[in-house]
Design an enzyme around this catalytic site. Sequence first.
Site, PDB file in Angstrom:
ATOM      1  N   TYR A 156       0.835  -1.209   0.000  1.00  0.00           N
ATOM      2  CA  TYR A 156       0.000   0.000   0.000  1.00  0.00           C
ATOM      3  C   TYR A 156       0.872   1.263   0.000  1.00  0.00           C
ATOM      4  O   TYR A 156       0.671   2.166  -0.828  1.00  0.00           O
ATOM      5  CB  TYR A 156      -0.910  -0.025   1.234  1.00  0.00           C
ATOM      6  CG  TYR A 156      -1.698   1.235   1.478  1.00  0.00           C
ATOM      7  CD1 TYR A 156      -2.575   1.731   0.517  1.00  0.00           C
ATOM      8  CD2 TYR A 156      -1.578   1.916   2.688  1.00  0.00           C
ATOM      9  CE1 TYR A 156      -3.302   2.894   0.758  1.00  0.00           C
ATOM     10  CE2 TYR A 156      -2.310   3.068   2.935  1.00  0.00           C
ATOM     11  CZ  TYR A 156      -3.177   3.560   1.962  1.00  0.00           C
ATOM     12  OH  TYR A 156      -3.888   4.698   2.207  1.00  0.00           O
TER      13      TYR A 156
HETATM   14  P1  NAP Z   1     -13.279   3.994   1.880  1.00  0.00           P
HETATM   15  O1  NAP Z   1     -14.196   4.473   2.937  1.00  0.00           O
HETATM   16  O2  NAP Z   1     -12.982   2.534   1.798  1.00  0.00           O
HETATM   17  O3  NAP Z   1     -13.787   4.514   0.465  1.00  0.00           O
HETATM   18  C1  NAP Z   1     -13.085   4.138  -0.694  1.00  0.00           C
HETATM   19  C2  NAP Z   1     -13.759   4.730  -1.889  1.00  0.00           C
HETATM   20  O4  NAP Z   1     -13.035   4.313  -3.049  1.00  0.00           O
HETATM   21  C3  NAP Z   1     -15.187   4.271  -2.040  1.00  0.00           C
HETATM   22  O5  NAP Z   1     -15.953   5.342  -2.520  1.00  0.00           O
HETATM   23  C4  NAP Z   1     -15.084   3.176  -3.090  1.00  0.00           C
HETATM   24  O6  NAP Z   1     -16.238   3.132  -3.878  1.00  0.00           O
HETATM   25  C5  NAP Z   1     -13.930   3.660  -3.948  1.00  0.00           C
HETATM   26  N1  NAP Z   1     -13.241   2.555  -4.600  1.00  0.00           N
HETATM   27  C6  NAP Z   1     -12.438   1.621  -4.033  1.00  0.00           C
HETATM   28  N2  NAP Z   1     -12.002   0.758  -4.976  1.00  0.00           N
HETATM   29  C7  NAP Z   1     -12.553   1.147  -6.142  1.00  0.00           C
HETATM   30  C8  NAP Z   1     -12.492   0.656  -7.471  1.00  0.00           C
HETATM   31  N3  NAP Z   1     -11.775  -0.429  -7.808  1.00  0.00           N
HETATM   32  N4  NAP Z   1     -13.179   1.305  -8.440  1.00  0.00           N
HETATM   33  C9  NAP Z   1     -13.902   2.390  -8.146  1.00  0.00           C
HETATM   34  N5  NAP Z   1     -14.015   2.912  -6.902  1.00  0.00           N
HETATM   35  C10 NAP Z   1     -13.343   2.287  -5.918  1.00  0.00           C
HETATM   36  O7  NAP Z   1     -11.833   4.677   1.998  1.00  0.00           O
HETATM   37  P2  NAP Z   1     -11.321   6.000   2.754  1.00  0.00           P
HETATM   38  O8  NAP Z   1     -10.836   5.580   4.091  1.00  0.00           O
HETATM   39  O9  NAP Z   1     -12.271   7.104   2.614  1.00  0.00           O
HETATM   40  O10 NAP Z   1     -10.009   6.300   1.885  1.00  0.00           O
HETATM   41  C11 NAP Z   1     -10.061   7.139   0.745  1.00  0.00           C
HETATM   42  C12 NAP Z   1      -8.631   7.403   0.283  1.00  0.00           C
HETATM   43  O11 NAP Z   1      -7.867   7.933   1.352  1.00  0.00           O
HETATM   44  C13 NAP Z   1      -7.897   6.149  -0.205  1.00  0.00           C
HETATM   45  O12 NAP Z   1      -7.122   6.467  -1.329  1.00  0.00           O
HETATM   46  C14 NAP Z   1      -7.006   5.805   0.971  1.00  0.00           C
HETATM   47  O13 NAP Z   1      -5.865   5.108   0.587  1.00  0.00           O
HETATM   48  C15 NAP Z   1      -6.681   7.188   1.513  1.00  0.00           C
HETATM   49  N6  NAP Z   1      -6.320   7.196   2.930  1.00  0.00           N
HETATM   50  C16 NAP Z   1      -7.192   6.800   3.878  1.00  0.00           C
HETATM   51  C17 NAP Z   1      -6.809   6.823   5.205  1.00  0.00           C
HETATM   52  C18 NAP Z   1      -7.741   6.388   6.314  1.00  0.00           C
HETATM   53  O14 NAP Z   1      -7.258   6.181   7.452  1.00  0.00           O
HETATM   54  N7  NAP Z   1      -9.043   6.257   6.072  1.00  0.00           N
HETATM   55  C19 NAP Z   1      -5.530   7.248   5.566  1.00  0.00           C
HETATM   56  C20 NAP Z   1      -4.660   7.635   4.558  1.00  0.00           C
HETATM   57  C21 NAP Z   1      -5.070   7.630   3.247  1.00  0.00           C
HETATM   58  P3  NAP Z   1     -17.365   1.996  -3.721  1.00  0.00           P
HETATM   59  O15 NAP Z   1     -17.302   1.486  -2.326  1.00  0.00           O
HETATM   60  O16 NAP Z   1     -18.631   2.670  -4.103  1.00  0.00           O
HETATM   61  O17 NAP Z   1     -16.943   1.007  -4.704  1.00  0.00           O
END
Ligand code: NAP
Length: 248
Positions: A156
């Site tokens: 990741y």
């Molecule tokens: P999340 O709640 O799991 O949401 C992920 C989003 O990405 C959902 O809208 C999902 O859409 C979409 N997605 C995932 N795989 C996909 C695919 N193959 N095609 C199209 N859409 C896809 O994640 P989050 O925690 O908000 O994280 C969002 C971003 O922030 C990510 O890039 C993650 O790496 C980054 N991030 C998160 C954290 C954290 O602690 N949460 C920390 C650092 C960075 P559907 O579910 O509708 O498919």
Amino acid sequence: MSSELSGTTALVTGGTSGIGRAAATTLAGLGAHVVLSGRDAGRGAQVVEAIRSAGGQADFVATELGDEASARSLAARARELVGHVDVLVNNAGIFPFGPTADTVESDFDEVFSVNVKAPYFLVAELAPEMAKRGHGAIINVSTMVAEYGANGMALYGASKAALVLLTKSWAAEYGPSGVRVNAVSPGPTRTEGTVGMGEALDQLASQAPAGRPGNAAEIAEAIAFLATDRSSFVHGAVLPVDGGRIAV
Ligand code: NAP
């Protein structure tokens, strides 16, 4: 409602959940017509409905991102809906954790396809048009673990480290044409995607000065800053929004 982004359009990938939904809502609150993408049409409709009932403009495009064709066709759908894209937020991402030795090739390919290849071809499709118009903003969502080595997060972290370098490369490539490319680097944030981490999320967050996980709205504020002219002299930056974790 603020009108800082009124008359502009934004495409937010992964806008059905967590950080992406907060970013879509915040940008729409600033007046942008937001196109949000995701796989889950039900959640997409809910986000669109919430934005519209607050007086904003939003549309949902169901897309499974991963390969070049999916990225280019999402950009084309967005163009059909809103004419052109002023702000692109590359947020959709996946974050499977685990030992390197347990990673199978398909996991490796999926992480790089969603986290690197899809943003790459969205930028390839949309940045030249922004450059032609002489303005645009691209915000990539990275992670604090792209900045240091974390046990169990090699795959990741490596995918997001690639996105960090792309951020700087694209700033060099498109900045002279008026397109600002930046990244936010969140720390542990409470979203649907991290619910399964349970107390491990708090434990990770406890190592930072803030001592707690962030929430999606706090990350969205940083994305909004980079999307607006408030950050007009900011190019190629990676803005940590991690409670101070990588500073100490
Ligand atoms: P999340 O709640 O799991 O949401 C992920 C989003 O990405 C959902 O809208 C999902 O859409 C979409 N997605 C995932 N795989 C996909 C695919 N193959 N095609 C199209 N859409 C896809 O994640 P989050 O925690 O908000 O994280 C969002 C971003 O922030 C990510 O890039 C993650 O790496 C980054 N991030 C998160 C954290 C954290 O602690 N949460 C920390 C650092 C960075 P559907 O579910 O509708 O498919």
